[in-house]
Each structure stands twice: as structure tokens, then as C-alpha cells.
Design a protein around this motif. Structure first.
Motif, mmCIF file in Angstrom:
data_model
loop_
_atom_site.group_PDB
_atom_site.id
_atom_site.type_symbol
_atom_site.label_atom_id
_atom_site.label_comp_id
_atom_site.label_asym_id
_atom_site.label_seq_id
_atom_site.Cartn_x
_atom_site.Cartn_y
_atom_site.Cartn_z
ATOM 1 N N VAL A 1 0.854 -1.187 0.000
ATOM 2 C CA VAL A 1 0.000 0.000 0.000
ATOM 3 C C VAL A 1 0.889 1.235 0.000
ATOM 4 N N MET A 2 0.571 2.152 -0.909
ATOM 5 C CA MET A 2 1.312 3.402 -1.032
ATOM 6 C C MET A 2 0.424 4.553 -0.592
ATOM 7 N N ALA A 3 0.904 5.350 0.329
ATOM 8 C CA ALA A 3 0.145 6.508 0.800
ATOM 9 C C ALA A 3 0.164 7.614 -0.247
ATOM 10 N N GLU A 4 -0.580 8.674 0.011
ATOM 11 C CA GLU A 4 -0.711 9.757 -0.967
ATOM 12 C C GLU A 4 0.631 10.423 -1.269
ATOM 13 N N ASP A 5 1.535 10.431 -0.299
ATOM 14 C CA ASP A 5 2.846 11.046 -0.533
ATOM 15 C C ASP A 5 3.858 10.085 -1.165
ATOM 16 N N GLY A 6 3.421 8.854 -1.521
ATOM 17 C CA GLY A 6 4.313 7.899 -2.153
ATOM 18 C C GLY A 6 5.013 6.965 -1.186
ATOM 19 N N SER A 7 4.808 7.154 0.107
ATOM 20 C CA SER A 7 5.486 6.282 1.073
ATOM 21 C C SER A 7 4.740 4.958 1.207
ATOM 22 N N ILE A 8 5.473 3.926 1.592
ATOM 23 C CA ILE A 8 4.898 2.590 1.746
ATOM 24 C C ILE A 8 4.370 2.427 3.165
ATOM 25 N N THR A 9 3.071 2.099 3.258
ATOM 26 C CA THR A 9 2.437 1.958 4.569
ATOM 27 C C THR A 9 2.030 0.526 4.876
ATOM 28 N N TYR A 10 2.135 -0.339 3.894
ATOM 29 C CA TYR A 10 1.795 -1.747 4.121
ATOM 30 C C TYR A 10 2.674 -2.581 3.205
ATOM 31 N N PHE A 11 3.184 -3.683 3.738
ATOM 32 C CA PHE A 11 4.096 -4.541 2.999
ATOM 33 C C PHE A 11 3.738 -5.967 3.368
ATOM 34 N N HIS B 1 -10.164 6.782 -0.097
ATOM 35 C CA HIS B 1 -11.327 7.112 0.736
ATOM 36 C C HIS B 1 -11.714 5.980 1.672
ATOM 37 N N ASP B 2 -11.021 4.865 1.591
ATOM 38 C CA ASP B 2 -11.293 3.751 2.500
ATOM 39 C C ASP B 2 -10.499 3.996 3.783
ATOM 40 N N PRO B 3 -11.169 4.177 4.910
ATOM 41 C CA PRO B 3 -10.445 4.510 6.150
ATOM 42 C C PRO B 3 -9.473 3.420 6.593
ATOM 43 N N ASP B 4 -9.685 2.174 6.126
ATOM 44 C CA ASP B 4 -8.778 1.095 6.509
ATOM 45 C C ASP B 4 -7.523 1.038 5.620
ATOM 46 N N VAL B 5 -7.525 1.797 4.519
ATOM 47 C CA VAL B 5 -6.391 1.739 3.589
ATOM 48 C C VAL B 5 -5.740 3.112 3.440
#
Length: 410
Positions: free
Chosen positions: A7-17, A91-95
Motif C-alpha cells: 500500500v502506497m500513501a498519498e505522498d508515495g510512502s509505503i504503509t503496508y508490505f 477514501h477507504d479509512p482502513d487503507v
């Protein structure tokens, strides 16, 4: 999951691997979490990746649904090609990001690489080497070999990816049997001759698949061997990939055979199948460049015009074919005989002047024997001009001296 998910956050960082990402990307989570996805791309693909990420924000209007292939640089420095699909879930609060799922693309990348080499006209062995690599990756095998050009006893070539030569040094090998009978063989490496089995075992192989290519009149029999760390026959899923790999190998060999046929037609006389003037001159230039001891024999038939005038051109063609057969019988396999004109021939010899003179005398004698043609016999002679190449000679200079000597001989 059995595939990597990031999962990539809006700023491009990885939040899930997660999923199989740690295994497939050979990384621990703390080596990846919080880093930008761009940190793991090859530099030349970063700009395109940024554009692709930008397109994801417009997915509802442009209908993005096609996975994109990128080359991933793992934390250990190795690379892998991956087909990446992306689902924006901001827009999914879990992602609150883009869920990206990855499918291996290394096999496709290697196949593309081999096709590019084929279209670029690279040497056959280089193309097959890349293709063997692609086959191994496609079948998740450590190694593969393409055996081609089977003449009923042995292969003209064996191009390996990952198999030590000692493991291929087998007399009655499974790939020989597959070529002879046209049936696949799935065998343990212990079935190989002792020395080959030992080399295969030392390399970590336990079994191999020897799979013949579909028979074709255009190419000699060929066999694909896939070397595995376990001994087991292919399962259903393997057969689809194997069939696809065989098609790529067959395409490569067919393309190579067609290219060789066209090259042969362009450089050989269609009647006598000897090198033509351009090809003889090319080979002479190569010999002079290599510093070989080169002698040129310029040959011309005597009395050939009367054969054409009295018996017709078809009889004349038959005489030319017979003359070439006789001349070849008087030459060594390494000597070059070419037809450079109607009844003119050139011979290139790697010999001293005395040996070359003996060859010229043999040619004159054998061509001078009566020739049976069109229900009768004819007599033609052969005149030969001999020129020995000197250091620094150009091809033109040697041929001119041989031509002058021929004129004197006639």
C-alpha cells in the motif's frame, strides 16, 4: 496471499508490505516501510512511474485497468521485473492509499529480450542463451538447455543456461533419445552416465525434463531440457508454459534457418551451389587480413562454348555441375571453390606455390576426362592461372595476377 501486496500513501510512502512481498522482494518490513516507492525503481523508470501514479488520481474518469511493468530493485541490489496493478483506495479509512499487487514478469522480460536479440540479427547462440534463461525462469527451474541441429547421432549445438558442461557430456542421454523418438522423457539425473550424473548432482539437480520440439521439415530436430532440483514429471500447469517455451524456441530456430538460407542464396551460385564472385572475394580478403599463406587459382573451361552451341544450355548446365563435382573431389575440405562467371572458377588455397601447382595439375587432369551428357560424351579442358599472395597484397592485386597468368595459360 501468494502474491506481493503493497500500500502506497498519498505522498508515495509505503504503509503496508504484505502477502508474499517479504519473500519475493527479499526484504524485511522495516527495510521498506516508510520509504518512497520510487526508492525501489530503476532510475530510468522513475519519471514514467510518477506519471503513472498521477494517472491513478483520475482512474474514475480514464478507466485505468491495465497493469504496468516496472523493474524493481530489491534492498539486496538484485532486480526483478513485475507487472503491477493498482487500486486507489484513498477514501477507504482502513487503507487510505493505493493498494498495489504484483505479478512476476521476469520470464516475460527475458523472452522479450531474446526476441529483441533475434530481430536484431544477433548470433544464434546468443539468442538461444537468452531464451534458455527465459525458459528456466518461466518454469521456476534453475537451468535449461536448448539442443539443436540433430543429425541422427548428435546435436550441432547445445546452448546452456546454468548447466555445467560436464553434466552434458553423456553418450546415450535422454535428450538424444527424445530427438530420436520424438517423445519427452522425465528422468532423475541418476539415469545419466556416471560422470554426467555426478556433475549434475554436484550442481544441485535431481531430475530433468527432455522435451522434443514439434517436428518440422524446415529445421533439424531439437530438444529442450529443463533441469530441476526435484525429480517429478510436469503437472498440468507446467504443460501450458512448456508449450509456450517450445514455440519460442521453434520460432528462433526457424527464423535462424530462414536467415541462413537467404544468406546462402545471396552468396552462392544457384546452379553449382558454390560461392559466387562476391563471396569468394570476401573470403580472399579475410585470408589476406589473417596473414594466411594464400594462393589463387583462376580457372576457365576450354571448349565449353561448343557444348552450349551443339547440345543446348541444359546440357551445358549439366557439364558445369559435373565439372564442379570433379574439382571438389580434387580439393581439400578447407579449400574454397567458387564460380565467378559463366565458365570461370576461382580456387583459394592455403598452400605454398609447389603444393598449389600440384593441385592445379590435378584439376586440369580430372576436368579433362570425357564427360557423359545428353546421350553422348564431350571433352572440355581447363586452363589455370596461379598467383601466390605476397605480404601487403590487396585482393584485387592477387586476382589480377592470377587473371594474367590464366591468359598466358590459355
Amino acid at each position: 496471499l501468494s502474491i506481493p501486496v503493497i500500500v502506497m500513501a498519498e505522498d508515495g510512502s509505503i504503509t503496508y508490505f504484505g502477502g508474499s512481498a517479504p519473500r519475493d522482494f527479499r526484504a524485511e518490513r522495516d527495510e521498506v516501510m516508510g520509504h518512497s516507492v520510487l526508492d525501489f525503481l530503476v532510475p530510468e523508470e522513475v519519471e514514467e512511474a510518477i506519471a503513472t501514479i498521477g494517472d491513478l488520481t483520475r482512474h474514475e474518469t480514464i478507466g485505468i485497468g491495465v497493469p504496468t511493468v516496472y523493474h524493481i530493485v530489491r534492498p539486496d541490489g538484485t532486480r526483478t521485473a513485475q507487472s503491477i496493478g493498482a487500486v486507489p483506495l484513498f477514501h477507504d479509512p482502513d487503507v487510505r492509499g493505493v493498494a498495489m499487487y504484483f505479478m512476476p514478469w521476469d520470464a516475460h522480460a527475458h523472452l522479450d529480450d531474446s526476441l529483441e536479440a533475434l530481430l536484431a540479427g544477433e548470433p544464434l547462440n546468443e539468442v538461444l542463451h537468452r531464451l534458455a534463461h527465459a525458459v528456466a525462469v518461466s518454469l521456476e527451474a534453475p537451468a535449461a538447455v536448448i539442443h539443436h541441429g540433430f543429425d541422427g547421432a548428435r546435436f550441432a549445438g547445445e546452448v546452456s543456461w546454468g548447466v555445467p558442461p560436464e553434466a552434458l557430456a553423456a553418450g546415450k542421454a535422454p535428450w538424444i533419445e527424445a530427438a530420436l523418438h520424438g517423445e519427452p522423457a522425465y528422468v532423475p539425473v541418476t539415469d545419466l552416465p556416471a560422470a554426467a550424473a555426478q556433475a549434475a548432482d554436484a550442481a544441485g539437480f535431481a531430475g530433468l525434463w527432455a522435451i522434443p520440439l514439434p517436428r518440422s521439415e524446415a529445421i533439424a530436430p531439437a530438444v529442450l531440457t529443463v533441469w530441476r532440483t526435484v525429480h517429478a514429471a510436469p503437472v498440468t500447469a507446467h504443460h501450458f508454459v512448456v508449450t509456450r517455451c517450445l514455440r519460442y524456441v521453434q520460432l528462433t530456430l526457424l527464423r535462424s534457418a530462414e536467415h541462413e538460407q537467404l544468406r546462402h542464396l545471396a552468396t552462392h551460385d544457384p546452379l553449382t551451389d558454390t560461392p559466387n564472385r562476391v563471396e569468394v572475394q570476401r573470403r580472399l580478403a579475410e585470408a589476406l587480413d589473417d596473414g594466411a599463406q594464400t594462393v589463387v587459382l583462376f580457372c576457365d573451361l576450354d571448349g565449353f562454348k561448343s557444348v552450349n552451341d551443339n547440345l543446348g544450355h541444359r546440357a551445358g548446365d549439366d557439364v558445369l555441375v559435373e565439372v564442379v563435382a570433379r574439382m571438389r573431389s580434387a580439393l581439400r575440405p578447407t579449400d574454397v571453390l567458387g564460380r565467378i562467371g559463366g565458365d570461370e572458377f576461382m580456387v583459394l588455397l592455403d598452400a605454398d606455390d609447389q603444393s598449389a601447382l600440384a593441385v592445379a595439375e590435378r584439376l586440369v587432369a580430372i576436368v579433362g576426362e570425357p564427360i557423359a551428357v545428353a546421350g553422348t560424351t564431350v571433352d572440355v579442358g581447363l586452363s589455370v592461372g596461379l598467383a601466390v599472395a605476397a605480404p601487403g597484397d590487396s585482393p584485387e592485386a592477387v586476382v589480377q595476377r592470377a587473371d594474367a597468368a590464366l591468359y598466358e595459360a590459355k
